[in-house]
Design a protein around this motif. Structure first.
Motif, short mmCIF file in Angstrom:
data_model
loop_
_atom_site.label_atom_id
_atom_site.label_comp_id
_atom_site.label_asym_id
_atom_site.label_seq_id
_atom_site.Cartn_x
_atom_site.Cartn_y
_atom_site.Cartn_z
N GLY A 1 0.81 -1.21 0.00
CA GLY A 1 0.00 0.00 0.00
C GLY A 1 0.85 1.26 0.00
N LYS A 2 2.00 1.21 0.68
CA LYS A 2 2.89 2.36 0.69
C LYS A 2 3.55 2.57 -0.68
CE LYS A 2 3.74 2.18 5.66
NZ LYS A 2 4.72 1.97 6.75
N VAL A 3 3.87 1.46 -1.33
CA VAL A 3 4.41 1.56 -2.69
C VAL A 3 3.36 2.19 -3.61
CG1 VAL A 3 5.21 0.27 -4.72
CG2 VAL A 3 5.95 -0.42 -2.43
N GLU A 4 2.12 1.72 -3.47
CA GLU A 4 1.02 2.26 -4.28
C GLU A 4 0.83 3.75 -4.00
OE1 GLU A 4 -3.84 1.91 -4.67
OE2 GLU A 4 -2.74 0.31 -3.64
N LYS A 5 0.89 4.13 -2.73
CA LYS A 5 0.69 5.53 -2.36
C LYS A 5 1.80 6.41 -2.92
CE LYS A 5 -0.82 8.38 1.52
NZ LYS A 5 -2.14 8.61 0.91
N ALA A 6 3.03 5.92 -2.86
CA ALA A 6 4.17 6.68 -3.38
C ALA A 6 4.02 6.93 -4.87
CB ALA A 6 5.47 5.94 -3.09
N ILE B 1 12.21 11.27 -8.23
CA ILE B 1 11.22 10.18 -8.24
C ILE B 1 11.41 9.28 -7.02
CG2 ILE B 1 10.43 8.13 -9.50
CD1 ILE B 1 11.24 9.60 -12.09
N MET B 2 12.66 9.03 -6.65
CA MET B 2 12.95 8.15 -5.52
C MET B 2 12.55 8.78 -4.17
SD MET B 2 13.88 5.26 -6.52
CE MET B 2 14.31 4.63 -4.90
N LYS B 3 12.48 10.09 -4.10
CA LYS B 3 12.08 10.75 -2.85
C LYS B 3 10.70 10.31 -2.40
CE LYS B 3 14.80 15.02 -3.27
NZ LYS B 3 14.74 16.49 -3.45
N ASN C 1 11.32 6.83 -0.78
CA ASN C 1 12.30 6.80 0.31
C ASN C 1 11.73 7.31 1.63
OD1 ASN C 1 14.31 5.70 -1.29
ND2 ASN C 1 15.21 7.69 -1.83
N LYS C 2 10.75 8.21 1.56
CA LYS C 2 10.19 8.77 2.80
C LYS C 2 9.45 7.72 3.62
CE LYS C 2 5.90 10.48 0.68
NZ LYS C 2 5.11 11.69 0.35
N TYR C 3 9.08 6.58 2.98
CA TYR C 3 8.37 5.53 3.70
C TYR C 3 9.30 4.52 4.36
CZ TYR C 3 4.09 7.31 1.64
OH TYR C 3 3.03 8.12 1.28
N LYS C 4 10.60 4.63 4.05
CA LYS C 4 11.62 3.78 4.69
C LYS C 4 11.25 2.29 4.64
CE LYS C 4 13.00 7.54 7.77
NZ LYS C 4 14.07 7.97 6.86
N LEU C 5 11.01 1.81 3.45
CA LEU C 5 10.64 0.41 3.25
C LEU C 5 11.88 -0.46 3.03
CD1 LEU C 5 7.61 0.92 0.84
CD2 LEU C 5 7.53 0.52 3.30
N SER C 6 11.68 -1.76 3.10
CA SER C 6 12.79 -2.69 2.88
C SER C 6 13.17 -2.72 1.40
CB SER C 6 12.38 -4.10 3.33
OG SER C 6 11.35 -4.60 2.49
N LYS D 1 13.09 -5.01 -0.69
CA LYS D 1 12.11 -5.73 -1.52
C LYS D 1 11.10 -4.76 -2.13
CE LYS D 1 8.18 -8.90 -1.16
NZ LYS D 1 7.39 -9.79 -0.28
N TYR D 2 10.58 -3.87 -1.33
CA TYR D 2 9.53 -2.96 -1.80
C TYR D 2 10.11 -1.77 -2.57
CZ TYR D 2 6.67 -5.86 1.15
OH TYR D 2 6.04 -6.95 1.69
N ILE D 3 11.34 -1.40 -2.22
CA ILE D 3 12.03 -0.37 -3.01
C ILE D 3 12.21 -0.88 -4.43
CG2 ILE D 3 14.19 0.90 -3.32
CD1 ILE D 3 12.65 1.97 -1.00
N LYS D 4 12.57 -2.15 -4.56
CA LYS D 4 12.77 -2.76 -5.88
C LYS D 4 11.46 -2.80 -6.67
CE LYS D 4 14.54 -6.81 -8.30
NZ LYS D 4 13.41 -6.84 -9.26
N ILE D 5 10.37 -3.13 -5.98
CA ILE D 5 9.06 -3.15 -6.65
C ILE D 5 8.73 -1.76 -7.18
CG2 ILE D 5 6.57 -3.41 -6.26
CD1 ILE D 5 7.26 -5.64 -4.25
N TYR D 6 8.97 -0.76 -6.36
CA TYR D 6 8.73 0.63 -6.78
C TYR D 6 9.59 0.97 -8.00
CZ TYR D 6 8.58 5.77 -6.48
OH TYR D 6 8.43 7.11 -6.75
N LYS D 7 10.86 0.62 -7.95
CA LYS D 7 11.76 0.91 -9.06
C LYS D 7 11.32 0.19 -10.33
CE LYS D 7 16.09 1.95 -6.65
NZ LYS D 7 17.49 1.52 -6.42
N ASP D 8 10.86 -1.04 -10.17
CA ASP D 8 10.41 -1.81 -11.34
C ASP D 8 9.25 -1.12 -12.03
OD1 ASP D 8 12.34 -3.72 -10.94
OD2 ASP D 8 11.00 -5.14 -9.91
#
Length: 228
Positions: free
Chosen positions: A62-67, A137-139, A142-147, A149-156
């Motif tokens: 959900g945090k990835v989706e929100k970002a 874009i990464m900001k 990054n503000k959600y401080k996820l692991s 795994k989820y950073i990679k999903i966002y980047k993908d």
């Protein structure tokens, strides 16, 4: 006593298993919801459509989706703000006979309005160009401080195979908006400055501008024609 103890242990195991299955199921649901929401986002038009930052995915998904949605909404909002300035009614009527009569020949209010709109427009364009940068874009994630795994999903999602192509397309769109807005604001300013600097070379008569100077008239007509 032993039976009660065994039953208690059994219930704990059942609760743990049910919890794990529930969490696993919700994670699968969340990933599918995230995929579906991102797919829908890609069909939207940043110039026209509304962007909602409410999320359907749960947990870190959900945090990835929100970002992603926050980024898309901010980008869309800025595109619309730039477009609003270009189509601002106060700008559209600035070269009208009514404005020539009410604000001429000094055009102090009109020139200040153009300066203010130009500053606002430039700020928006700079924000949009900055938003095409990977660090910007990464900001949003990054503000959600996820692991990782989820950073990679966002980047993908955000930096897929077509990322470079999309960035170039977005920059082209932003530059076109910038060219259009800058041309309108600069031309309006040039017209008013021409009239302000030559107050004895023109007059308003029955809602129509007329000129005493052929040179000033030609300059005026060329500037106004360039807007068409």
């Amino acid at each position: 006593m032993k039976e009660k103890k065994h039953l208690f242990i059994y219930l704990i195991i059942v609760v743990i298993l049910v919890s794990l299955i529930t969490i696993f199921g919700l994670n699968i649901y969340s990933k599918k919801a995230l995929d579906s929401e991102v797919k829908e986002l890609l069909t939207k038009d940043a110039n026209k459509d509304k962007y909602d930052v409410k999320t359907k995915a749960l947990f870190s998904y959900g945090k990835v989706e929100k970002a992603i949605k926050e980024y898309m909404k901010d980008y869309s909002d800025n595109i619309k703000k730039a477009d609003d300035i270009i189509n601002d009614e106060t700008i559209k009527v600035i070269l009208s006979s009514s404005n020539y009569t009410s604000d001429g020949p000094s055009f102090d209010k009109s020139l200040k309005l153009l300066d203010d709109k130009q500053k606002e427009f430039n700020n928006i364009i700079n924000k949009l160009l900055k938003m095409t940068d990977e660090k910007e874009i990464m900001k949003y994630i990054n503000k959600y401080k996820l692991s990782d795994k989820y950073i990679k999903i966002y980047k993908d999602y955000m930096f897929g195979k077509k990322y470079k192509e999309d960035v170039e397309n977005n920059k082209n769109i932003i530059n076109k908006i910038n060219d259009t807005g800058t041309k309108i604001l600069n031309t309006d300013r040039s017209v008013l400055t021409l009239l302000k600097d030559n107050p004895d070379s023109w007059k308003m008569e029955e809602g129509t501008i007329s000129f005493y100077s052929t040179s000033i008239m030609e300059q005026y007509n060329n500037l106004v024609q360039s807007l068409k």
